[in-house]
Design a protein around this motif. Structure first.
Motif, short mmCIF file in Angstrom:
data_model
loop_
_atom_site.label_atom_id
_atom_site.label_comp_id
_atom_site.label_asym_id
_atom_site.label_seq_id
_atom_site.Cartn_x
_atom_site.Cartn_y
_atom_site.Cartn_z
N MET A 1 7.65 15.60 -21.19
CA MET A 1 8.31 15.28 -22.45
C MET A 1 9.98 14.84 -21.90
SD MET A 1 9.40 17.14 -26.12
CE MET A 1 10.83 18.30 -25.22
N ILE A 2 10.32 13.83 -22.70
CA ILE A 2 11.80 13.07 -22.40
C ILE A 2 12.40 13.65 -23.84
CG2 ILE A 2 13.04 11.16 -22.13
CD1 ILE A 2 10.77 9.73 -20.74
N LEU A 3 13.54 14.40 -23.35
CA LEU A 3 14.40 14.94 -24.28
C LEU A 3 15.94 14.45 -24.31
CD1 LEU A 3 14.92 17.49 -26.25
CD2 LEU A 3 15.65 18.87 -24.43
N GLY A 4 16.26 13.90 -25.33
CA GLY A 4 17.59 13.42 -25.60
C GLY A 4 18.41 14.58 -25.91
N VAL A 5 19.79 14.83 -25.43
CA VAL A 5 20.68 15.84 -25.87
C VAL A 5 22.05 15.35 -25.94
CG1 VAL A 5 21.53 17.97 -25.02
CG2 VAL A 5 19.49 17.49 -24.37
N THR A 6 22.80 15.56 -26.97
CA THR A 6 24.07 15.32 -27.22
C THR A 6 24.87 16.72 -27.27
OG1 THR A 6 23.73 13.19 -28.43
CG2 THR A 6 25.70 14.23 -28.75
N PRO A 7 25.75 17.01 -26.44
CA PRO A 7 26.69 18.19 -26.15
C PRO A 7 27.81 18.00 -27.15
CG PRO A 7 26.07 17.64 -24.09
CD PRO A 7 25.80 16.34 -24.81
N VAL A 8 27.97 18.65 -28.26
CA VAL A 8 29.16 18.46 -29.10
C VAL A 8 29.68 19.87 -29.51
CG1 VAL A 8 30.02 17.33 -31.20
CG2 VAL A 8 27.87 16.62 -29.98
N ARG A 9 30.82 20.06 -29.05
CA ARG A 9 31.46 21.19 -29.29
C ARG A 9 32.56 20.97 -30.23
NH1 ARG A 9 36.35 22.86 -26.51
NH2 ARG A 9 37.08 21.51 -25.16
N GLY A 10 33.25 22.02 -31.03
CA GLY A 10 34.25 21.84 -31.87
C GLY A 10 35.74 21.83 -31.53
N GLY A 11 36.08 22.35 -30.23
CA GLY A 11 37.34 22.69 -29.76
C GLY A 11 37.97 21.59 -29.12
N SER A 12 37.66 20.13 -29.56
CA SER A 12 38.32 19.18 -28.61
C SER A 12 39.68 19.13 -28.84
CB SER A 12 37.91 17.84 -29.25
OG SER A 12 38.08 17.85 -30.57
N LYS A 13 40.76 18.88 -27.83
CA LYS A 13 41.89 18.87 -27.75
C LYS A 13 42.71 17.60 -27.88
CE LYS A 13 41.61 23.12 -26.67
NZ LYS A 13 42.05 24.02 -27.82
N GLY A 14 42.28 16.42 -27.19
CA GLY A 14 43.12 15.11 -27.33
C GLY A 14 43.12 14.50 -28.82
N ILE A 15 42.01 14.79 -29.31
CA ILE A 15 42.06 14.45 -31.02
C ILE A 15 41.41 15.60 -31.58
CG2 ILE A 15 41.02 12.88 -32.64
CD1 ILE A 15 40.90 10.56 -30.53
N PRO A 16 42.18 16.49 -32.31
CA PRO A 16 41.63 17.54 -32.96
C PRO A 16 40.27 17.09 -33.92
CG PRO A 16 43.75 17.68 -33.33
CD PRO A 16 43.64 16.29 -32.89
N ARG A 17 38.94 17.82 -33.73
CA ARG A 17 37.94 17.61 -34.50
C ARG A 17 37.36 16.11 -34.21
NH1 ARG A 17 35.55 21.75 -35.37
NH2 ARG A 17 34.43 21.35 -37.04
N LYS A 18 37.53 15.91 -32.76
CA LYS A 18 37.13 14.57 -32.24
C LYS A 18 35.81 13.89 -32.89
CE LYS A 18 36.76 13.88 -27.95
NZ LYS A 18 37.19 13.67 -26.67
N ASN A 19 34.97 14.63 -32.69
CA ASN A 19 33.48 14.11 -32.97
C ASN A 19 33.23 13.97 -34.36
OD1 ASN A 19 32.50 14.24 -30.15
ND2 ASN A 19 32.87 16.42 -30.05
N LEU A 20 34.11 14.29 -35.40
CA LEU A 20 33.92 14.13 -36.76
C LEU A 20 34.90 12.97 -37.21
CD1 LEU A 20 33.73 17.71 -37.89
CD2 LEU A 20 31.66 16.22 -37.47
N GLN A 21 35.71 12.54 -36.49
CA GLN A 21 36.66 11.56 -36.82
C GLN A 21 36.06 10.35 -37.22
OE1 GLN A 21 40.28 11.56 -36.87
NE2 GLN A 21 39.75 13.56 -36.46
N PRO A 22 36.42 9.59 -38.34
CA PRO A 22 35.56 8.52 -38.92
C PRO A 22 36.01 7.47 -38.02
CG PRO A 22 37.76 9.04 -40.05
CD PRO A 22 37.52 10.21 -39.13
#
Length: 207
Positions: A1-22
């Protein structure tokens, strides 16, 4: 099986909550989720996170979520143990890592990377660019004469799962996929976010 993975943590520093930024009307990580869902060569795709809000938003955009232990979501946590944890939950032969901070991808980039990986029999493959940067004062030849070196851009990694399980991310047979400068954008700060927005608006005029 080929599995895609996106690691996303909540504690980004450069831009707070970076992965949720619009970004052009979507959370930053939604661009990667949509690219993964559109890929034909992925058998399964998951978002690995420690964060409840990120998990909720990932599910809203159609991603399967694997909750990550807090000890694997620290500032100094490398990607390797995160991927090893995913493999304890989802058995796979190949892992395709898609960073949420790389929102710009050609529609077929993920599939082309997987195809190149299979055709070459590589242990791992990474997207990136030919870097010709040198330290000021050390270069005495024209830029076009500098051979340069391959620098990964973080957009797509394809890795044999057996290599990850034994504590390696690369193996001995490393393949490279050159991508254009637009796809090399990796979001670290506010300027990167602005730049990505300009590129995405050019690529997707209706967003």
């Amino acid at each position: 099986m080929i599995l895609g993975v996106t690691p996303v943590r909540g504690g980004s520093k450069g831009i707070p909550r970076k992965n949720l930024q619009p970004l052009c009307g979507k959370p930053l990580m939604a661009w990667t989720i949509e690219a993964a869902k559109a890929a034909r060569r992925l058998d399964r795709y998951v978002v690995s996170t420690d964060d409840a809000e990120i998990a909720h938003v990932a599910r809203q955009w159609g991603a399967e979520v694997l909750r990550r232990p807090l000890e694997l979501a620290q500032d100094d946590t490398p990607t390797l143990p995160v991927l090893q944890h995913v493999l304890t939950q989802v058995p796979a032969e190949v892992v395709v890592v898609l960073q949420a901070t790389s929102p710009i991808r050609d529609p077929d980039l993920i599939d082309r990377c997987i195809e190149r990986f299979r055709e070459t029999g590589a242990d791992s493959l990474a997207t990136g660019f030919l870097c010709k940067d040198t330290e000021y004062g050390t270069n005495h030849v024209p830029r076009q004469a500098i051979p340069g070196f391959f620098s990964n851009d973080g957009n797509v990694y394809v890795i044999r799962a057996e290599i990850l399980r034994r504590g390696d991310r690369y193996g001995t047979r490393i393949e490279r996929m050159l991508t254009d400068r637009e796809q090399n954008v990796d979001i670290d700060d506010a300027f990167d976010l602005w730049l990505a927005e300009q590129i995405l608006r050019k690529r997707h005029p209706l967003v």
